[in-house]
Design an enzyme around this catalytic site. Sequence first.
Site, PDB file in Angstrom:
ATOM      1  N   GLU A  20       0.902  -1.132   0.123  1.00 29.63           N
ATOM      2  CA  GLU A  20      -0.058  -0.049  -0.033  1.00 29.63           C
ATOM      3  C   GLU A  20       0.851   1.360  -0.041  1.00 29.63           C
ATOM      4  OE1 GLU A  20      -2.978  -0.120   3.062  1.00 29.63           O
ATOM      5  OE2 GLU A  20      -3.960  -1.749   2.129  1.00 29.63           O
ATOM      6  N   PRO A  21       1.716   1.549  -1.098  1.00 23.98           N
ATOM      7  CA  PRO A  21       2.421   2.636  -1.015  1.00 23.98           C
ATOM      8  C   PRO A  21       1.415   3.868  -1.666  1.00 23.98           C
ATOM      9  CG  PRO A  21       2.954   1.392  -2.996  1.00 23.98           C
ATOM     10  CD  PRO A  21       2.301   0.458  -2.205  1.00 23.98           C
TER      11      PRO A  21
END
Length: 649
Positions: free
Chosen positions: A457-458
């Site tokens: 989840e960047p």
Amino acid sequence: MSPSLATLSLCLALLSPASSLLYPRASESRDLVSLDGIWQFRVSPPGDPNAGFREAWYSARLSESGTTIPMPVPCSFNDITADDEIRNYIGWAWYDRELYVPSAWSDRRVVLRFGSVNYNAVVWVNGHSAGSHEGGHLPFELEVTSLLNMGAANWLTVAVNNTLDLETIPQGKITFKNDTTRYPDGFFEQSYNFEYFHYAGIHRSVQLFTTPLAVHIKDITITTNFSTDPSGLRTAFVSYEVDVVRSAKASARSSLVKIRDQRGRAVHFKSLPLLPKYGRIRGMVTIPNATLWWPVGMGETPGFQYTLEVVETADTATRRGAAAEVDVYRQLFGVRTVTWDSNRLYVNNRPFYFRGFGKHEDANIVGRGLSLPLIMRDINLILWSGANSFRTSHYPYAEELLDQTDAAGIVVIDESPAIGLEGFGATLLAKHKRVMEELVARDKNRPSVLVWSLGNEPQSAEEAAGPYFKAVYDHTRALDPTRAITTVVSVGADKDQASASMDLVLINRYFGWYSDSGRAEVIERQMLTEAAAWHWTFGKPLVVSEYGAGSVAGLRDLPAFIWTEDYQAEFLRQYHKAFDKLISTETWFAGEMVWNFADFAVPREYIRPQFCMKGMFTRERKPKLAAYVLRDRYTRLAELEAARWTPKA
């Protein structure tokens, strides 16, 4: 910069740790001593995080510079005491212990190995600098031969810093509260780019091991392939590289490689030419009628492994004449292939469908510390559930756990600690590449590891995320051309900049929870629409790597209501309807991994009461209603898959 990090740049300029990450194993030539046990411990004084460096606490036993308390190793320090300061401590914490080294080691090379220290570690032996390491969750080694008193007492000191900022992996932020009408002097908050509790300490085993001085095996890399003849017999092709270090006084004599099966029987034997002082053995051997490594439920031999046995011999001059020194190391491996295309991941040329979990290393009291009983409980629950895989969300897990996944045939998506990244600057990129180097070096020979995950989840909608993740992908691909690579994302398909570079697309989706909360009736429609959008955009295999709802264990209601076990179960059923439609109509839908395996601790917050409760099991590993729903599904899918590959009578 936080005062707790002010000394960090200086400390990390100390000796670099050795690059070899072979797991320490005793053999005919290698002794192994565990330093696990009760150490002495102290945190730095409030408002003076660098006191230990300024006052040189490492120059004598820690108890001589102030009060210490006993602390178990391996373990997180947070949940051991009843002291709030220690539980939520941010900054430099100090450990030390006494150790004795046998006199017989005086003619041996001695290496100190840490399985994991979170986040930064600085190490001294008998008051002398031994080295440092940045980054939790991965091992590091320090050669300490010259620092030890052989046959006498020694002491080992470790300073640990758990502060995170925007240039650490994972990231965090320190915010000082300077309004003295509301906060005391020096008050600050550590915030994070993730939602699990930031446990700290010496998390995995600490060991001393020896090798001969004249020669030692530094590293082993194994890759495999196979062919199948018309009768069905398989021939395995095992390629290997062995890095060997020889001292200046040593002359090569011989190198020997054997392959043994699970019963210890030799299935191949080969003698190799002499080597230079420092060199690399390269070779390929064949195994006739080979047994393949398979994922559980997919083939006839789940978890089957061979052993590559390497024997290195060198002559060295002594007062009594020439003497031979021998180093022996044994490396387990499995014969299997991993390939992928625009539709699916394949193991041994058969399509693989992920039915698994996201997990955490998290448990009562030990926090993120190594616990062998917990490892075995989790392995048994994974197998009970009918699952065939999990992701090491959101950091690399203990090698002792991966030993069990290799042996059981449980597939692993091996994830780096790069969660919630933002900014994507040059310093962060360099650290991310280094983390992937360490992760690949540690786990490259593990048959259960099929996929590298660059992170979770960047902020992948940022324009800079595209070239950033392309660079990390290219770097990882150069390190290992044999496994698939992914980055787990949470933004929309129309915004994501990271997945275009990846081999597989992994997405986290929470319809009916974070959006349309409590409305399970929308899940199936929204999941089908979402999956189609990702395939249309990227044309790659798609895995739903997270979907889940929280439940308070024992909270029931009819009709189902959010946070009840009943709603969690219904939530899963609605996702499963969507997954079944995708399985039946789309070749590119490659798997499902529920979030989460078990409840886990979270930071101090008002949203959740101490724990994320999306687990199929409680934190104590007791099943919720959802665990049985998931078991029914995974068992059915496993039976269908087994029938697909079982030869017809």
